[in-house]
Write a protein that holds these residues in place. Structure first.
Motif, PDB file in Angstrom:
ATOM      1  N   THR A 147     -27.989  82.701  40.924  1.00  0.00           N
ATOM      2  CA  THR A 147     -28.410  83.896  39.766  1.00  0.00           C
ATOM      3  C   THR A 147     -28.788  83.322  38.373  1.00  0.00           C
ATOM      4  OG1 THR A 147     -26.341  85.037  40.864  1.00  0.00           O
ATOM      5  CG2 THR A 147     -27.240  85.529  38.464  1.00  0.00           C
ATOM      6  N   ALA A 148     -28.350  82.045  38.205  1.00  0.00           N
ATOM      7  CA  ALA A 148     -28.994  81.408  36.731  1.00  0.00           C
ATOM      8  C   ALA A 148     -30.288  81.007  36.858  1.00  0.00           C
ATOM      9  CB  ALA A 148     -27.825  80.275  36.609  1.00  0.00           C
ATOM     10  N   ILE A 202     -23.893  80.989  44.619  1.00  0.00           N
ATOM     11  CA  ILE A 202     -24.412  82.372  44.071  1.00  0.00           C
ATOM     12  C   ILE A 202     -24.559  82.221  42.587  1.00  0.00           C
ATOM     13  CG2 ILE A 202     -23.753  84.500  43.651  1.00  0.00           C
ATOM     14  CD1 ILE A 202     -22.605  84.783  46.310  1.00  0.00           C
ATOM     15  N   THR A 203     -23.724  81.424  41.805  1.00  0.00           N
ATOM     16  CA  THR A 203     -23.657  81.334  40.427  1.00  0.00           C
ATOM     17  C   THR A 203     -24.769  80.450  39.967  1.00  0.00           C
ATOM     18  OG1 THR A 203     -21.373  81.447  40.289  1.00  0.00           O
ATOM     19  CG2 THR A 203     -22.557  80.453  38.267  1.00  0.00           C
ATOM     20  N   PHE A 260     -32.819  82.518  38.834  1.00  0.00           N
ATOM     21  CA  PHE A 260     -33.294  83.800  38.880  1.00  0.00           C
ATOM     22  C   PHE A 260     -33.330  84.325  37.659  1.00  0.00           C
ATOM     23  CE2 PHE A 260     -33.998  88.282  39.283  1.00  0.00           C
ATOM     24  CZ  PHE A 260     -35.087  88.287  40.235  1.00  0.00           C
ATOM     25  N   GLU A 261     -32.451  84.320  36.633  1.00  0.00           N
ATOM     26  CA  GLU A 261     -32.416  84.972  35.486  1.00  0.00           C
ATOM     27  C   GLU A 261     -33.163  84.214  34.194  1.00  0.00           C
ATOM     28  OE1 GLU A 261     -28.368  85.360  34.516  1.00  0.00           O
ATOM     29  OE2 GLU A 261     -28.150  87.443  35.521  1.00  0.00           O
TER      30      GLU A 261
END
Length: 60
Positions: free
Chosen positions: A46-47, A42-43, A49-50
């Motif tokens: 998320t990185a 997930i980390t 995607f951001e």
């Protein structure tokens, strides 16, 4: 989760994003270790995607 069901691990995560204008991009990250830990996945996702420039586009 599929990784746990099959007792496997991975080190490369690939994120595929499809925009509403049918344009598609992929981003991937190779971690220095094999994992099946949900927090690490997930980390990393998320990185990835951001870091994508959305340019006022919506996701399909």
């Amino acid at each position: 989760m599929r990784l746990e069901q099959h007792s496997t691990r991975g080190c490369t995560l690939t994120l595929k994003i499809k925009f509403s204008d049918y344009h598609q991009i992929t981003r991937s990250k190779t971690m220095p270790y094999y994992t099946r830990e949900l927090d690490a996945i997930i980390t990393t996702a998320t990185a990835l995607f951001e870091a994508v420039e959305m340019e006022n586009r919506s996701i399909y």
